[in-house]
Design an enzyme around this catalytic site. Structure first.
Site, PDB file in Angstrom:
ATOM      1  N   GLY A   9       1.449 -44.203  -5.512  1.00  0.00           N
ATOM      2  CA  GLY A   9       1.514 -42.862  -4.934  1.00  0.00           C
ATOM      3  C   GLY A   9       1.570 -41.822  -6.021  1.00  0.00           C
ATOM      4  N   CYS A  10       2.118 -40.686  -5.689  1.00  0.00           N
ATOM      5  CA  CYS A  10       2.207 -39.567  -6.630  1.00  0.00           C
ATOM      6  C   CYS A  10       3.062 -39.940  -7.838  1.00  0.00           C
ATOM      7  CB  CYS A  10       2.811 -38.358  -5.920  1.00  0.00           C
ATOM      8  SG  CYS A  10       3.076 -36.950  -7.013  1.00  0.00           S
ATOM      9  N   PHE A  11       2.550 -39.676  -9.018  1.00  0.00           N
ATOM     10  CA  PHE A  11       3.297 -40.062 -10.216  1.00  0.00           C
ATOM     11  C   PHE A  11       4.573 -39.253 -10.408  1.00  0.00           C
ATOM     12  CE2 PHE A  11      -0.468 -38.059 -12.780  1.00  0.00           C
ATOM     13  CZ  PHE A  11      -0.135 -36.760 -12.393  1.00  0.00           C
ATOM     14  N   TRP A  12       4.693 -38.083  -9.786  1.00  0.00           N
ATOM     15  CA  TRP A  12       5.935 -37.314  -9.894  1.00  0.00           C
ATOM     16  C   TRP A  12       7.115 -38.119  -9.355  1.00  0.00           C
ATOM     17  CZ3 TRP A  12       4.081 -32.168  -7.236  1.00  0.00           C
ATOM     18  CH2 TRP A  12       3.159 -31.522  -8.054  1.00  0.00           C
TER      19      TRP A  12
END
Length: 174
Positions: A9-12
């Site tokens: 998913g989102c790397f954040w």
């Protein structure tokens, strides 16, 4: 020291959750698994480069076991969702592991087997070659720490960080 490259998913979110664990020495957000050289965030977001948003996690195995790093990976995202995590949709959000060698591949496969038991099967996490790594732009690095009040962080990253802290409390940074 050991380094794993993981996409979920989102790397954040991955970045924030890993930074919450003792023994994690560094986390770098970046792009891997695609065909375009030196992709930008904007290019990766189109879904046409083949890259995944990923993190490169370096950790001290004397302080945190590799199994905890991998079990946290399978805790902080839903590995049953194909090419998405929640409202983030596209191949850039796929669940993937990028082993550096045969030993890592075996370790990753064992972790995926454990996760399949917790999740009741149906994992779509792929094992992909560790190809070229492209660090994400500076503003993506340690995004959550720099932007704790940002809406996406509050709605998506915070619950993932909390889930990892709850499950792996003995490794949580104080």
């Amino acid at each position: 020291m050991q380094t794993y490259v993981l996409a979920g998913g989102c790397f954040w979110c991955l970045d924030a959750a890993y930074r919450a664990l003792e023994g994690v020495v560094s986390v770098e957000s970046g792009y891997i698994g695609g065909s375009a050289p030196s992709p930008t965030y904007e290019q990766v977001c189109t879904g046409t480069t083949g890259h995944a948003e990923a993190v490169k996690v370096t950790f001290d195995e004397e302080l945190i076991p590799s199994d905890v790093i991998l079990d946290a990976f399978f805790t902080m995202h839903d590995p049953r969702q194909l090419n998405r995590q929640g409202n983030d949709v596209g191949t850039q959000y796929r669940s993937a592991m990028f082993p550096a060698d045969d030993a890592q591949r075996e370790t990753f496969e064992r972790a995926a087997e454990r996760a399949a038991d917790w999740w009741g099967g149906g994992l779509v996490t792929t094992m992909e070659p560790l190809g070229d790594w492209y660090p994400a732009e500076d503003y993506h690095q340690d995004f959550f720490t720099k932007n704790p009040g940002q809406g996406y962080c509050l709605a998506v990253a915070v619950p993932k960080v909390n889930k990892v802290r709850a499950r792996f409390g003995e490794y949580a940074r104080r």
